[in-house]
Enzyme design. Sequence first.
Site, PDB file in Angstrom:
ATOM      1  N   GLY A  86      61.830 -78.585 -24.321  1.00 11.67           N
ATOM      2  CA  GLY A  86      62.120 -77.149 -24.354  1.00 11.67           C
ATOM      3  C   GLY A  86      63.517 -76.931 -24.903  1.00 11.67           C
ATOM      4  O   GLY A  86      64.116 -77.851 -25.476  1.00 11.67           O
ATOM      5  N   GLU A 104      52.440 -82.145 -46.935  1.00  6.96           N
ATOM      6  CA  GLU A 104      53.062 -82.600 -45.688  1.00  6.96           C
ATOM      7  C   GLU A 104      53.004 -84.103 -45.505  1.00  6.96           C
ATOM      8  O   GLU A 104      53.878 -84.671 -44.854  1.00  6.96           O
ATOM      9  CB  GLU A 104      52.508 -81.862 -44.463  1.00  6.96           C
ATOM     10  N   GLU A 110      45.060 -74.747 -47.722  1.00  9.31           N
ATOM     11  CA  GLU A 110      45.048 -75.854 -46.761  1.00  9.31           C
ATOM     12  C   GLU A 110      45.163 -77.203 -47.490  1.00  9.31           C
ATOM     13  O   GLU A 110      45.876 -78.106 -47.037  1.00  9.31           O
ATOM     14  CB  GLU A 110      43.751 -75.788 -45.925  1.00  9.31           C
ATOM     15  N   ARG A 163      54.138 -85.756 -30.474  1.00  5.21           N
ATOM     16  CA  ARG A 163      55.029 -84.632 -30.156  1.00  5.21           C
ATOM     17  C   ARG A 163      56.456 -84.857 -30.643  1.00  5.21           C
ATOM     18  O   ARG A 163      57.300 -83.964 -30.545  1.00  5.21           O
ATOM     19  CB  ARG A 163      55.059 -84.392 -28.643  1.00  5.21           C
ATOM     20  N   LYS A 212      53.834 -82.367 -34.122  1.00  8.51           N
ATOM     21  CA  LYS A 212      52.557 -81.657 -34.071  1.00  8.51           C
ATOM     22  C   LYS A 212      52.615 -80.324 -33.344  1.00  8.51           C
ATOM     23  O   LYS A 212      51.888 -79.397 -33.677  1.00  8.51           O
ATOM     24  CB  LYS A 212      51.536 -82.558 -33.391  1.00  8.51           C
ATOM     25  N   TRP A 227      61.832 -85.294 -30.484  1.00 12.54           N
ATOM     26  CA  TRP A 227      61.891 -84.711 -31.830  1.00 12.54           C
ATOM     27  C   TRP A 227      63.143 -83.847 -31.815  1.00 12.54           C
ATOM     28  O   TRP A 227      63.197 -82.843 -31.111  1.00 12.54           O
ATOM     29  CB  TRP A 227      60.641 -83.877 -32.086  1.00 12.54           C
TER      30      TRP A 227
HETATM   31  C1  F6R Z   1      49.582 -78.878 -40.617  1.00 12.78           C
HETATM   32  C2  F6R Z   1      49.769 -78.503 -39.231  1.00 12.78           C
HETATM   33  C3  F6R Z   1      50.660 -77.350 -38.940  1.00 12.78           C
HETATM   34  C4  F6R Z   1      50.117 -76.549 -37.764  1.00 12.78           C
HETATM   35  C5  F6R Z   1      51.116 -75.454 -37.370  1.00 12.78           C
HETATM   36  C6  F6R Z   1      50.584 -74.601 -36.244  1.00 12.78           C
HETATM   37  O1  F6R Z   1      48.734 -79.967 -40.743  1.00 12.78           O
HETATM   38  O2  F6R Z   1      49.237 -79.106 -38.351  1.00 12.78           O
HETATM   39  O3  F6R Z   1      50.822 -76.539 -40.050  1.00 12.78           O
HETATM   40  O4  F6R Z   1      48.900 -75.990 -38.115  1.00 12.78           O
HETATM   41  O5  F6R Z   1      52.316 -76.043 -36.963  1.00 12.78           O
HETATM   42  O6  F6R Z   1      50.317 -75.353 -35.107  1.00 12.78           O
HETATM   43  P1  F6R Z   1      49.331 -74.871 -33.990  1.00 12.78           P
HETATM   44  O7  F6R Z   1      47.967 -74.837 -34.555  1.00 12.78           O
HETATM   45  O8  F6R Z   1      49.473 -75.882 -32.902  1.00 12.78           O
HETATM   46  O9  F6R Z   1      49.781 -73.499 -33.576  1.00 12.78           O
END
Ligand code: F6R
Length: 596
Positions: A105, A484, A477, A27, A591, A78
């Site tokens: 938050g 990334e 993808e 996170r 993430k 982060w």
């Molecule tokens: C790439 C990746 C991000 C997430 C994006 C959406 O590997 O993980 O592009 O897909 O930040 O995140 P979620 O799926 O949690 O809404």
Amino acid sequence: MCGIVACRTSAPAVEFLLPALSRLEYRGYDSAGVALTARGRDALHTMRAVGRLAVLEDMVAMESPSPDLGIGIGHTRWATHGAVSEPNAHPHRDCGGAIAVVHNGIIDNADELRARLQSGGHRFSSEVDSEVIAHLVEEAYASCGSLVEAVRRAVHQLRGTWALAVTSANSAEVVLACYRSPLVVGSSETEHFAGSDMIAMIGRVAHVHVLQDGDIVELADHVSWTDMKGNQLTPRSPVTVDWDAEDAEIGVYEDFMEKEISEQPAVSARLLDRLLPGVANGLLWKNLALPSFRSIRFLACGSSLNAAAAAARVFRDVADIPARTIIASEFEEKVGGEVLTIAVSQSGETADIVSALRQVHGPVLLITNAPYSTLARGADAVIDCGSGPEIGVAATKTFTTQVIAGAALGLSAAAALGRSSGSEISQQALALAKVPDRLEAAHLTSFPVAHALAGELAQAPGFFFVSRGAGMPYATEGALKLKEITYRWCDAIPAGELKHGSISLIEDGTPVVVIDSGSPVRLHGAASEMATRGARIIRIGPEGSGAAFPVLADVEGPWGPLEGVLALQHLARSVAVALGRDCDKPRNLAKSVTVL
Ligand code: F6R
């Protein structure tokens, strides 16, 4: 998007806090900290360090906090407000250093609150919005003398989002509060634990309770739940922690990404065992009990958006339902009427989607790996992808399970709404059932090929990913995955579009990854046009086709060449490893993106 943890235990708090923070490091990982105390102790022992959690772990080992410090809070950050620095790391303290706060938050009115508090004599030591909470609690505590009441009064003044854990040198307790930011709490006998994610609690408790917006929970000798007005609440229904310690350990793998790539056949099989019985009979769809609609829009970001694009195709092709994808951060509600919104989000916490859904009036179905998340709480129906914890920042297994869940839903909708013949749906369901075996074969084939190519490809400054039709979500993808974690530029283009501009970028040796799909003639024509201009073509195609990655099924389902994603993920990871990148924790990324 940070990770927070807290505990009140009879053992040293760091024995829970540090491993729990390590599981939440996905996170955020630019700094970390803990604050510890014990009953009868008039001080907090606070340690904060810039960098990965390992730096904090070393600091804890050096400072060796007293083992009786069983009450504690911790944070992995982060940065969003303020630079990455020790003063900006959490926990944040009040003026006297007796109250400590960790926060996930954004506090929207932080500037206003800071100005008021400063004019009242409060001294700030960081640039971050979260610090105002420590001073608000200090101010309220001075007049009410109760930590839980002080937190309640503090959160009444906040605008924004928060998951908070607060402790104090004087009160031998931890107080938690949440609003639009996740927090779970669990107890075993006399010990209490909390974290941003269930993964923090693995091995400690069998059940957790998920805080709802406005809940305030006091971890003292007993756990008490109240609302913003101070009314007693019964604890939220328990949710079973069905993840094992092993799910969150790296095991024999070099990194979590490698582990999670290899788990895809198993997690897909598990998901299909759950969903397939409701596909051909339409029950998976009917049981969602969604109101009628004319069209579908998928809302998602990043990898989830790519998965949504593959799923949307199934709804269009098999269920004959107009379905499109919308980047959640670009969403503007224009059409009213009978639209079903399908949000796709592995974390269930992505702020761009949360914000977009605030504008949506119609029904919302969520496809997620986090069925107790913020998005899940607001959705009318939820499909749990059940992929287990994904710790590598780059989505791998969650992408694949999202595609499978979306495909199963699309086929089931076609059956439920009578949009396709029973035999066609049964045939497609059969093809879907074969996906886990195909993924396994693609995994075994791709790993050595990617490894062999990595050294050469690591020299390339940039990459193209080319496909057509149902292959495009996978090309996109593949490009996202590679950029990334390797920090190379990558572009995904439909084959026919190359000649309209991008082909000028092709030089001797430019790698072009071609994913066979759609019309082979046009795709191969484009590939040879690029090869003529010096491109290094790497094909992902069917077995026996001479492709570098011979992993695709001869006949693809309406969800497209899903097996190819194994090749794309291995390729991205192998190049990242060859470049010495940390593929689990790529720079600038985290993430769960809970900021707009
Ligand atoms: C790439 C990746 C991000 C997430 C994006 C959406 O590997 O993980 O592009 O897909 O930040 O995140 P979620 O799926 O949690 O809404």
